[in-house]
Design a protein around this motif. Structure first.
Motif, mmCIF file in Angstrom:
data_model
loop_
_atom_site.group_PDB
_atom_site.id
_atom_site.type_symbol
_atom_site.label_atom_id
_atom_site.label_comp_id
_atom_site.label_asym_id
_atom_site.label_seq_id
_atom_site.Cartn_x
_atom_site.Cartn_y
_atom_site.Cartn_z
ATOM 1 N N UNK A 53 1.040 -1.223 -0.174
ATOM 2 C CA UNK A 53 -0.051 -0.105 0.064
ATOM 3 C C UNK A 53 0.905 1.208 -0.102
ATOM 4 N N UNK A 54 1.825 1.454 0.934
ATOM 5 C CA UNK A 54 2.806 2.440 0.998
ATOM 6 C C UNK A 54 4.054 2.213 0.246
ATOM 7 N N UNK A 55 4.263 1.378 -0.346
ATOM 8 C CA UNK A 55 5.206 0.953 -1.259
ATOM 9 C C UNK A 55 6.742 1.123 -0.741
ATOM 10 N N UNK A 56 6.829 0.870 0.502
ATOM 11 C CA UNK A 56 8.007 1.028 1.217
ATOM 12 C C UNK A 56 8.565 -0.558 1.538
ATOM 13 N N UNK A 57 9.212 -1.149 0.762
ATOM 14 C CA UNK A 57 9.700 -2.605 0.769
ATOM 15 C C UNK A 57 10.758 -2.907 1.630
ATOM 16 N N UNK A 58 11.365 -1.897 2.523
ATOM 17 C CA UNK A 58 12.283 -1.919 3.624
ATOM 18 C C UNK A 58 11.937 -1.976 4.829
ATOM 19 N N UNK A 59 11.504 -0.682 5.479
ATOM 20 C CA UNK A 59 10.986 -0.390 6.883
ATOM 21 C C UNK A 59 9.556 -0.750 6.855
ATOM 22 N N UNK A 60 8.736 -0.438 5.789
ATOM 23 C CA UNK A 60 7.326 -0.402 5.665
ATOM 24 C C UNK A 60 6.440 0.558 6.463
ATOM 25 N N UNK A 61 7.241 1.503 6.849
ATOM 26 C CA UNK A 61 6.726 2.719 7.430
ATOM 27 C C UNK A 61 7.020 3.812 6.993
ATOM 28 N N UNK A 62 7.612 4.146 6.204
ATOM 29 C CA UNK A 62 8.228 5.549 5.349
ATOM 30 C C UNK A 62 7.172 5.826 4.152
ATOM 31 N N UNK A 63 6.142 6.389 4.450
ATOM 32 C CA UNK A 63 5.058 6.764 3.716
ATOM 33 C C UNK A 63 5.452 7.960 2.721
ATOM 34 N N UNK A 64 6.686 8.477 2.756
ATOM 35 C CA UNK A 64 6.940 9.810 1.810
ATOM 36 C C UNK A 64 7.885 9.376 1.048
ATOM 37 N N UNK A 65 8.109 7.796 0.628
ATOM 38 C CA UNK A 65 9.198 7.440 -0.047
ATOM 39 C C UNK A 65 8.930 7.896 -1.713
#
Length: 255
Positions: free
Chosen positions: A206-218
Motif C-alpha cells: 500500500x505504501x510501497x516501502x519495501x524495507x522498513x514498511x513505515x516510510x510513506x513519503x518515499x
C-alpha cells in the motif's frame, strides 16, 4: 489553419489514448494492490490484528508501602551507583511481587516476596515464558522461544523498531501468535500473528516501502501517485471528447 488545428487535435487525442492505455496497464497492478489492501484494512477486526484476543496486555499491579528495609535498599541502590531513581512501579510478574525501579539509564527489579528483598536486572527465559502464560485468557502450550538481539532483527522483521533484547515466545495456536517480552522491563512489547503479518504485507504494498514498511513519503509512492493522477485525468479527458452526450452539447453551444 483549420487543417492544422484539426491535425493537432487528432495527435493530442491519439497521444492521450495511447498514454492512458499504457498508464492504465502499468498503474492498474498497483491500483489492484491498493484496492485489495483497502478492503482488507477496512473489513478486519483490528483487535485481532493486534493480537489482543488471546492475552491481556494490561499489567497486574499491587499496592505497597515504603517500609524501612525497602526504603534503605532503594537509597543504597541510588547512592552506590550514582544513578538517580526516576520512577517506581509495583507489578506482579507470574507470582512474584516486584518493584520496577527505573533509574537514569537502566531498570532494576526489587523482589518483595516473603520479605526477602532481592535485586534483579532481567527476567530469565523460564520466567518470561511463565509471564506470558500468566497473561493468556486461555491456557495453551508454547511452541518455541527465541532470544533476539539487534543481530537477528532486520528492517523487514516483524519486531522492527522496538526495544531490544527480547524473548520471542510463539504459542501453539492456529493464528501462529508470537508474544514479545522485554526481559529488562518485564513488559509485553508486541504481539504478532498471521493476521498481522498479512496486514503488514499488504501495508507494504500500500505504501510501497519495501524495507522498513513505515516510510510513506518515499519516492516510489510519490511517482506512482503522480502517474495515477495522470491516468485519472487522461481518462476524464477521453470521456469528455468521446461522450456522445457531451458532443451533442458542444455542437449545440457552437450553433
Amino acid at each position: 489553419m483549420t487543417f492544422f488545428i484539426l491535425s493537432m487535435k487528432r495527435r493530442v487525442h491519439r497521444f492521450t489514448r495511447k498514454t492512458h492505455r499504457y498508464l492504465g496497464l502499468f498503474i492498474g497492478i498497483q491500483f489492484l494492490f491498493w484496492t485489495i489492501g483497502g478492503l482488507y484494512f477496512s473489513w478486519n477486526d483490528m483487535d485481532d490484528v493486534h493480537g489482543e484476543t488471546l492475552l491481556d496486555k494490561t499489567e497486574h499491579t499491587f499496592s505497597f508501602s515504603y517500609n524501612e528495609p525497602v526504603r534503605k535498599l532503594l537509597q543504597f541502590l541510588e547512592d552506590t551507583e550514582a544513578k538517580p531513581i526516576k520512577n517506581i512501579e509495583a507489578i506482579v510478574v507470574n507470582k512474584d511481587s516486584l518493584l520496577r525501579v527505573t533509574r537514569s539509564n537502566d531498570i532494576l527489579f526489587l523482589n518483595l516476596n516473603k520479605n526477602k528483598y532481592r535485586v534483579r536486572k532481567a527476567l530469565t527465559k523460564e520466567e518470561s515464558i511463565a509471564f506470558v502464560k500468566s497473561r493468556l485468557y486461555n491456557a495453551m502450550p508454547i511452541k518455541s522461544t527465541k532470544f533476539l538481539t539487534e543481530k537477528e532483527i532486520a528492517n523487514k522483521h516483524e519486531y522492527r523498531g522496538n526495544p531490544l533484547p527480547v524473548f520471542a515466545i510463539t504459542l501453539e495456536h492456529e493464528t501462529n501468535t508470537t508474544v514479545y517480552v522485554h526481559p529488562n522491563t518485564a513488559k509485553i512489547t508486541k504481539v504478532r500473528n498471521d493476521n498481522w503479518r498479512k496486514f503488514d504485507f499488504l501495508w507494504m504494498l500500500h505504501v510501497m516501502d519495501f524495507e522498513t514498511r513505515d516510510h510513506i513519503t518515499n519516492w516510489v509512492l510519490r511517482v506512482f501517485s503522480v502517474l495515477g493522477l495522470l491516468t485519472i485525468l487522461s481518462g476524464f479527458y477521453l470521456f469528455f471528447i468521446s461522450s456522445p452526450t457531451l458532443r451533442k452539447w458542444r455542437e449545440k453551444l457552437k450553433s
